[in-house]
Design a protein around this motif. Structure first.
Motif, PDB file in Angstrom:
ATOM      1  N   HIS A   2       7.268  11.829   5.956  1.00 55.00           N
ATOM      2  CA  HIS A   2       7.465  10.832   6.989  1.00 55.00           C
ATOM      3  C   HIS A   2       6.683   9.595   6.587  1.00 55.00           C
ATOM      4  CE1 HIS A   2       3.658  12.739   8.153  1.00 55.00           C
ATOM      5  NE2 HIS A   2       3.351  11.560   8.661  1.00 55.00           N
ATOM      6  N   GLY A   3       6.951   8.488   7.278  1.00 53.75           N
ATOM      7  CA  GLY A   3       6.232   7.265   6.969  1.00 53.75           C
ATOM      8  C   GLY A   3       7.047   6.046   7.344  1.00 53.75           C
ATOM      9  N   LYS A   4       6.497   4.870   7.020  1.00 49.28           N
ATOM     10  CA  LYS A   4       7.135   3.600   7.309  1.00 49.28           C
ATOM     11  C   LYS A   4       7.600   2.970   5.987  1.00 49.28           C
ATOM     12  CE  LYS A   4       5.141   1.035  10.371  1.00 49.28           C
ATOM     13  NZ  LYS A   4       4.157   0.099  11.015  1.00 49.28           N
ATOM     14  N   TRP A   5       8.901   2.791   5.854  1.00 51.26           N
ATOM     15  CA  TRP A   5       9.493   2.209   4.656  1.00 51.26           C
ATOM     16  C   TRP A   5      10.214   0.924   5.019  1.00 51.26           C
ATOM     17  CZ3 TRP A   5      12.425   6.303   1.187  1.00 51.26           C
ATOM     18  CH2 TRP A   5      11.551   7.338   0.840  1.00 51.26           C
ATOM     19  N   GLY A   6      10.406   0.071   4.010  1.00 51.75           N
ATOM     20  CA  GLY A   6      11.294  -1.061   4.152  1.00 51.75           C
ATOM     21  C   GLY A   6      12.731  -0.626   3.888  1.00 51.75           C
ATOM     22  N   HIS A  29       6.277  -2.726  -6.059  1.00 48.11           N
ATOM     23  CA  HIS A  29       5.603  -1.638  -5.352  1.00 48.11           C
ATOM     24  C   HIS A  29       4.380  -1.174  -6.140  1.00 48.11           C
ATOM     25  CE1 HIS A  29       5.066   1.470  -2.440  1.00 48.11           C
ATOM     26  NE2 HIS A  29       5.325   2.456  -3.275  1.00 48.11           N
ATOM     27  N   SER A  30       4.505  -1.136  -7.464  1.00 46.02           N
ATOM     28  CA  SER A  30       3.371  -0.758  -8.310  1.00 46.02           C
ATOM     29  C   SER A  30       2.202  -1.725  -8.136  1.00 46.02           C
ATOM     30  CB  SER A  30       3.800  -0.732  -9.778  1.00 46.02           C
ATOM     31  OG  SER A  30       2.702  -0.497 -10.628  1.00 46.02           O
ATOM     32  N   GLU A  31       2.524  -3.000  -7.922  1.00 44.37           N
ATOM     33  CA  GLU A  31       1.491  -4.039  -7.771  1.00 44.37           C
ATOM     34  C   GLU A  31       0.986  -4.145  -6.333  1.00 44.37           C
ATOM     35  OE1 GLU A  31       3.730  -7.324  -9.196  1.00 44.37           O
ATOM     36  OE2 GLU A  31       3.716  -6.631 -11.283  1.00 44.37           O
ATOM     37  N   GLY A  32       1.500  -3.303  -5.444  1.00 44.65           N
ATOM     38  CA  GLY A  32       1.055  -3.315  -4.054  1.00 44.65           C
ATOM     39  C   GLY A  32       1.599  -4.458  -3.226  1.00 44.65           C
ATOM     40  N   LYS A  33       2.668  -5.108  -3.711  1.00 48.66           N
ATOM     41  CA  LYS A  33       3.212  -6.278  -3.016  1.00 48.66           C
ATOM     42  C   LYS A  33       4.212  -5.911  -1.932  1.00 48.66           C
ATOM     43  CE  LYS A  33       2.734  -9.341  -7.047  1.00 48.66           C
ATOM     44  NZ  LYS A  33       3.483 -10.153  -8.036  1.00 48.66           N
ATOM     45  N   SER A  94       5.507   5.358  -4.315  1.00 47.99           N
ATOM     46  CA  SER A  94       4.398   5.720  -5.187  1.00 47.99           C
ATOM     47  C   SER A  94       4.384   7.220  -5.481  1.00 47.99           C
ATOM     48  CB  SER A  94       3.068   5.320  -4.533  1.00 47.99           C
ATOM     49  OG  SER A  94       1.969   5.830  -5.263  1.00 47.99           O
ATOM     50  N   GLU A  95       4.066   7.546  -6.728  1.00 43.77           N
ATOM     51  CA  GLU A  95       3.890   8.954  -7.083  1.00 43.77           C
ATOM     52  C   GLU A  95       2.735   9.590  -6.307  1.00 43.77           C
ATOM     53  OE1 GLU A  95       4.742  10.152 -11.405  1.00 43.77           O
ATOM     54  OE2 GLU A  95       3.876   8.139 -11.578  1.00 43.77           O
ATOM     55  N   LYS A  96       1.809   8.762  -5.835  1.00 41.98           N
ATOM     56  CA  LYS A  96       0.648   9.280  -5.104  1.00 41.98           C
ATOM     57  C   LYS A  96       0.946   9.527  -3.633  1.00 41.98           C
ATOM     58  CE  LYS A  96      -2.756   7.065  -8.133  1.00 41.98           C
ATOM     59  NZ  LYS A  96      -3.897   6.105  -8.201  1.00 41.98           N
ATOM     60  N   ASN A  97       2.133   9.122  -3.172  1.00 44.60           N
ATOM     61  CA  ASN A  97       2.489   9.395  -1.783  1.00 44.60           C
ATOM     62  C   ASN A  97       2.409  10.901  -1.541  1.00 44.60           C
ATOM     63  OD1 ASN A  97       4.507  10.101   0.462  1.00 44.60           O
ATOM     64  ND2 ASN A  97       4.410   7.880   0.627  1.00 44.60           N
ATOM     65  N   GLY A 166       3.262   4.411 -12.139  1.00 43.06           N
ATOM     66  CA  GLY A 166       2.812   5.127 -10.955  1.00 43.06           C
ATOM     67  C   GLY A 166       3.803   5.139  -9.808  1.00 43.06           C
ATOM     68  N   VAL A 167       5.053   4.716 -10.083  1.00 42.64           N
ATOM     69  CA  VAL A 167       6.073   4.622  -9.038  1.00 42.64           C
ATOM     70  C   VAL A 167       7.280   5.464  -9.423  1.00 42.64           C
ATOM     71  CG1 VAL A 167       7.660   3.072  -7.814  1.00 42.64           C
ATOM     72  CG2 VAL A 167       5.323   2.335  -8.312  1.00 42.64           C
ATOM     73  N   LEU A 168       7.831   6.176  -8.452  1.00 39.69           N
ATOM     74  CA  LEU A 168       9.078   6.906  -8.626  1.00 39.69           C
ATOM     75  C   LEU A 168      10.230   5.997  -8.206  1.00 39.69           C
ATOM     76  CD1 LEU A 168       9.880  10.518  -7.457  1.00 39.69           C
ATOM     77  CD2 LEU A 168      11.378   8.641  -6.813  1.00 39.69           C
ATOM     78  N   LEU A 169      11.203   5.850  -9.090  1.00 42.97           N
ATOM     79  CA  LEU A 169      12.460   5.180  -8.772  1.00 42.97           C
ATOM     80  C   LEU A 169      13.572   6.208  -8.839  1.00 42.97           C
ATOM     81  CD1 LEU A 169      14.561   2.836  -8.490  1.00 42.97           C
ATOM     82  CD2 LEU A 169      14.436   2.599 -10.984  1.00 42.97           C
TER      83      LEU A 169
END
Length: 268
Positions: A2-6, A29-33, A94-97, A166-169
Motif C-alpha cells: 500500500h502507499g501513495k503513488w503518482g 525517482h532515483s534522484e528523489g524528485k 524504489s527497490e527499498k520500498n 536502485g529503482v524497479l521499472l
C-alpha cells in the motif's frame, strides 16, 4: 502493498518518446524528485519494442517499413512486443520500498495483483501462468512468463522488468486486439510455410481483451478498469502527476539522443 503513488496519464506518443519517458521517470525517482509513479500510455503508430538484448537479425526491417511500424529498443529484457491497439502501463518504484521483494519473480507477483484485478474489472477471469514453456521465442505473446496473466490457457499481457539506480521499472502491454498478420510479418522465418504455421498456432496461445468480453472495450474503458485494478489490487492512493515543461524537454532530448532509430539498410 500500500502507499501513495503518482498517476500519470501521458497519452499517445511516438515509440522513442514512450521509452524515453519510462527511463526519465526511473531517473527522477532515483534522484528523489518524484514519488513512485503508475503511468498509462498509448502509441501514435504501431510500434515494435525490442528487448534490451534481443538480436536485430530476428526482425524483418523491410516489413517494418511496409507496415509503417516504428521500432525502439527497451531498457527491459524479454522478447519483442507489437504495440498497437492496446493500453500500456509502467511503474517506477524504489527497490527499498518495503512492499517490493528482492526476487524478480516475487516482485512480478506483487505488482501483477493490479493487472489481474484490472482484467477482473472487465469480466475476464484471469489467472497466473503456471505451465511455463522453456522454449524461447522472439515474439513476446507466444509464451507466458512467471506470474503473467492467462485466461483459458492463453496469454493476455506481456510484461518486462529491470532494476537500475536502485529503482524497479516494470512496464507491460495490455492488448485490446492483436493484428496477427502484421505481428508475424515483422519477424524473420525460414520460409512462408513456417510463418503461416506459427501464426495459426498463435491463436491458441494468446488472446486480447476484445476476444474475451461480450461488449467491445475502448482504450478509455480499459484504462479505467486498470486504474481501479491497480488502486484496489495494490491498495494504493493514486494522486494525479503531471510533467513540467522542463521535464518534457528532458524527455524529448532523451528520446532524440537515446531512442530515435533509423531503419537499418538490409535485405530482409
Amino acid at each position: 502493498m500500500h502507499g501513495k503513488w503518482g498517476i500519470l496519464d501521458s497519452g499517445f506518443h511516438d515509440a522513442s518518446v514512450n521509452m524515453a519517458l519510462d527511463e526519465a521517470l526511473l531517473n527522477w525517482h532515483s534522484e528523489g524528485k518524484i514519488p513512485p509513479v503508475l503511468r498509462f500510455y498509448g502509441w501514435k503508430k504501431p510500434s515494435l519494442s525490442l528487448g534490451h538484448f534481443q538480436k536485430d537479425a530476428e526482425i524483418n526491417y523491410r516489413n517494418l517499413q511496409k507496415h509503417q511500424c516504428q521500432h525502439v529498443r527497451r531498457l527491459t529484457g524479454g522478447s519483442a512486443v507489437l504495440h498497437d491497439d492496446e493500453l500500456t502501463y509502467s511503474i517506477v518504484i524504489s527497490e527499498k520500498n518495503p512492499g517490493i521483494p528482492s526476487s524478480i519473480q516475487e516482485a512480478y507477483y506483487v505488482l501483477s495483483k493490479g493487472i489481474i484485478q484490472g482484467y477482473k474489472n472487465l469480466g475476464i477471469e484471469a489467472n497466473y501462468a503456471e505451465d511455463l514453456s522453456r522454449e524461447r521465442s522472439a515474439i513476446c505473446f507466444e509464451r507466458p512468463a512467471f506470474y503473467e496473466m492467462v485466461a483459458d490457457g492463453k496469454k493476455l499481457s506481456g510484461n518486462a522488468q529491470t532494476r537500475k539506480r536502485g529503482v524497479l521499472l516494470q512496464h507491460g502491454s495490455i492488448p485490446l486486439s492483436i493484428d496477427e498478420i502484421m505481428l508475424f510479418d515483422l519477424f524473420v522465418f525460414p520460409n512462408e510455410e513456417v510463418k503461416a504455421r506459427k501464426r495459426r498456432a498463435f491463436a491458441k496461445k494468446a488472446a486480447a481483451i476484445n476476444q474475451l468480453t461480450e461488449q467491445k472495450q475502448t482504450y478509455d474503458t480499459v484504462k479505467k478498469a486498470f486504474y481501479e485494478g491497480f488502486r484496489d489490487g495494490l491498495d494504493l492512493q493514486l494522486e494525479p502527476f503531471t510533467l513540467s515543461e522542463s521535464q518534457w524537454n528532458e524527455v524529448f532530448h532523451l528520446a532524440e539522443t537515446n531512442y530515435s532509430t533509423k531503419q537499418p539498410t538490409r535485405s530482409v
